[in-house]
Design a protein around this motif. Structure first.
Motif, short mmCIF file in Angstrom:
data_model
loop_
_atom_site.label_atom_id
_atom_site.label_comp_id
_atom_site.label_asym_id
_atom_site.label_seq_id
_atom_site.Cartn_x
_atom_site.Cartn_y
_atom_site.Cartn_z
N ASP A 1 -9.78 9.22 1.56
CA ASP A 1 -8.54 10.56 0.64
C ASP A 1 -9.20 11.56 0.88
OD1 ASP A 1 -6.78 8.39 -0.94
OD2 ASP A 1 -8.07 9.30 -3.15
N HIS B 1 -15.43 8.66 1.22
CA HIS B 1 -14.57 8.94 0.51
C HIS B 1 -12.72 8.97 1.39
CE1 HIS B 1 -11.10 8.49 -2.26
NE2 HIS B 1 -12.35 8.10 -3.38
N ASP C 1 -14.15 4.83 -7.18
CA ASP C 1 -12.77 4.38 -6.83
C ASP C 1 -12.07 3.07 -5.73
OD1 ASP C 1 -13.43 6.96 -7.95
OD2 ASP C 1 -11.62 8.54 -6.24
N ALA C 2 -13.36 3.07 -5.49
CA ALA C 2 -13.13 1.50 -4.34
C ALA C 2 -13.41 0.52 -5.56
CB ALA C 2 -14.24 1.49 -3.60
N SER D 1 -6.27 -4.42 -8.79
CA SER D 1 -6.18 -4.98 -8.59
C SER D 1 -6.23 -6.11 -8.56
CB SER D 1 -6.02 -5.42 -6.63
OG SER D 1 -7.11 -4.86 -6.00
N ALA E 1 -13.09 0.42 -8.73
CA ALA E 1 -12.08 1.05 -10.16
C ALA E 1 -10.77 0.21 -9.06
CB ALA E 1 -11.94 2.14 -10.53
N TRP E 2 -10.82 0.52 -7.64
CA TRP E 2 -9.13 -0.32 -7.52
C TRP E 2 -8.72 -2.05 -7.40
CZ3 TRP E 2 -7.43 -3.02 -2.76
CH2 TRP E 2 -6.41 -2.80 -2.48
N GLY F 1 -12.63 3.67 -0.35
CA GLY F 1 -12.25 3.98 -2.16
C GLY F 1 -10.49 3.27 -1.87
N PRO F 2 -9.80 3.60 -2.78
CA PRO F 2 -8.69 2.95 -3.50
C PRO F 2 -8.15 2.37 -2.15
CG PRO F 2 -8.14 5.44 -4.07
CD PRO F 2 -9.95 4.82 -3.11
N GLY F 3 -6.89 1.41 -2.43
CA GLY F 3 -6.22 1.00 -1.24
C GLY F 3 -6.45 0.08 -0.39
N ASP F 4 -8.01 -0.01 -0.19
CA ASP F 4 -7.93 -0.95 0.99
C ASP F 4 -8.09 -2.82 0.76
OD1 ASP F 4 -9.65 -1.85 3.02
OD2 ASP F 4 -11.74 -1.50 2.23
N ASN G 1 1.41 -1.27 -0.05
CA ASN G 1 -0.28 -0.10 0.24
C ASN G 1 1.01 1.01 0.07
OD1 ASN G 1 -2.68 0.34 -0.41
ND2 ASN G 1 -3.61 0.18 2.07
#
Length: 331
Positions: free
Chosen positions: A210, A208, A319-320, A327, A322-323, A175-178, A43
């Motif tokens: 971010d 979000h 965004d979640a 991944s 998409a991430w 969001g992203p990075g979970d 991450n």
């Protein structure tokens, strides 16, 4: 941007912590992050950061990690909705937090931002959005995680009488990075895969991740010591959140609403099985008790005092997803 000093971010390998670490770098600070032995650093890919070991159950690791730091963002926590050993969670979320913040003062850290949770706050009896002043009752804190975060925040508020600490209370970040993912991230994944054909009648506040990270930086800059700030987003009933995910993925939204009471015996059996196997249960009585509460929150204080500006839940979900696709978690 000119270097503004060295910042330590704990929990930076996790969801919220990684987002905070990215925001810290973008703001022009030098970054130091902590990681437990064996933790994945995926991450933090692309971030220029010094990584140091820190274990919240090992106070001897605190001073080396904090030495030379101007600021501390303490985002590390044991976040699980079910644990086989409640005492272990309390040692991290309460004892470790207080010991780390005290050591930060001894090491000359100018200001600390403590990541609490809306789980530590009260709820309104009629389901309208709660804020930082809503009365807190014991019944609001169902489960060990919520109890530990409540006790930790109360202790941090007391500690803030003698050192500069600002408290932030994220709602439900998406969001992203979970990477784990979090329980909410798993729910988003399950819904996107069509694996949630039904829902219970509950409400949550979606933020979000971010925006939550940006709120941490705003709290560092503008927050009042000892004050909590809710970093939330949009209040949604669960059925509406699932409908939103369905729209983003082109799937039909679930239409079956499940009553909570008949699910209790199943949840109890799942928890008993988990106690024998050690595997996290899909459902527990505490999870169902939480689902009975409408967990809506207001970020008005953070918006007025900090300039916090959350975006709509749809963008967080988008965004979640998409991430998760990028991944390889969502085909």
């Amino acid at each position: 941007m000119a270097n503004q000093g060295l910042v330590l971010v704990t929990g930076a390998t996790g969801f919220v912590g990684a987002a905070v670490a990215r925001a810290v770098c973008a703001a022009g600070f030098s970054l130091r992050v902590t990681a437990r032995a064996g933790s994945s650093l995926a991450n933090l890919a692309g971030l220029e950061a010094e990584t140091v070991p820190l274990d919240l159950t090992a106070p001897a690791s605190f001073a080396p990690a904090l030495r030379g730091c101007r600021y501390l963002f303490h985002a590390a926590a044991d976040y699980r909705l079910w644990v086989p050993d409640a005492a272990a969670m309390r040692r991290v979320n309460i004892d470790g937090t207080l010991a780390l913040l005290r050591e930060a003062a001894r090491q000359g850290v100018e200001r600390s931002v403590y990541t609490s949770s809306v789980a530590a706050l009260g709820l309104t009896p009629d389901g309208t959005p709660a804020d930082e002043t809503t009365q807190i009752l014991p019944a609001h804190h169902v489960g060990v995680y919520k109890q530990s975060k409540f006790e930790a925040e109360q202790a941090v508020r007391a500690l803030a009488a003698t050192q500069d600490i600002v408290i932030v209370n994220p709602s439900t970040p998406v969001g992203p990075g979970d990477v784990k993912p979090t329980p909410t991230g798993q729910m988003v994944l399950d819904a996107a895969r069509g694996a949630m054909p039904a829902y219970v009648d509950t409400g949550i506040n979606i933020a979000h991740v971010d925006d939550v990270a940006a709120g941490h930086l705003l709290a560092l800059e503008k927050g009042r010591a000892g004050q909590p700030y809710i970093l939330g987003g949009e209040n949604l009933m669960l059925r509406d959140l699932l409908a939103l995910i369905a729209q983003e993925t082109g799937r039909p939204a679930p239409r079956l609403r499940l009553p909570i009471a008949p699910l209790m015996p199943i949840a109890w059996a799942m928890e008993r099985l988990a106690e024998r196997t050690g595997k996290t249960p899909l459902m527990t009585p505490d999870i169902l008790r939480m689902a009975k509460k409408t967990m809506f929150f207001s970020s008005a204080r953070a918006q007025a005092e900090l300039g916090y500006a959350p975006r709509p839940a749809r963008l967080a979900v988008r965004d979640a997803l998409a991430w998760f696709r990028a991944s390889g978690r969502l085909s």
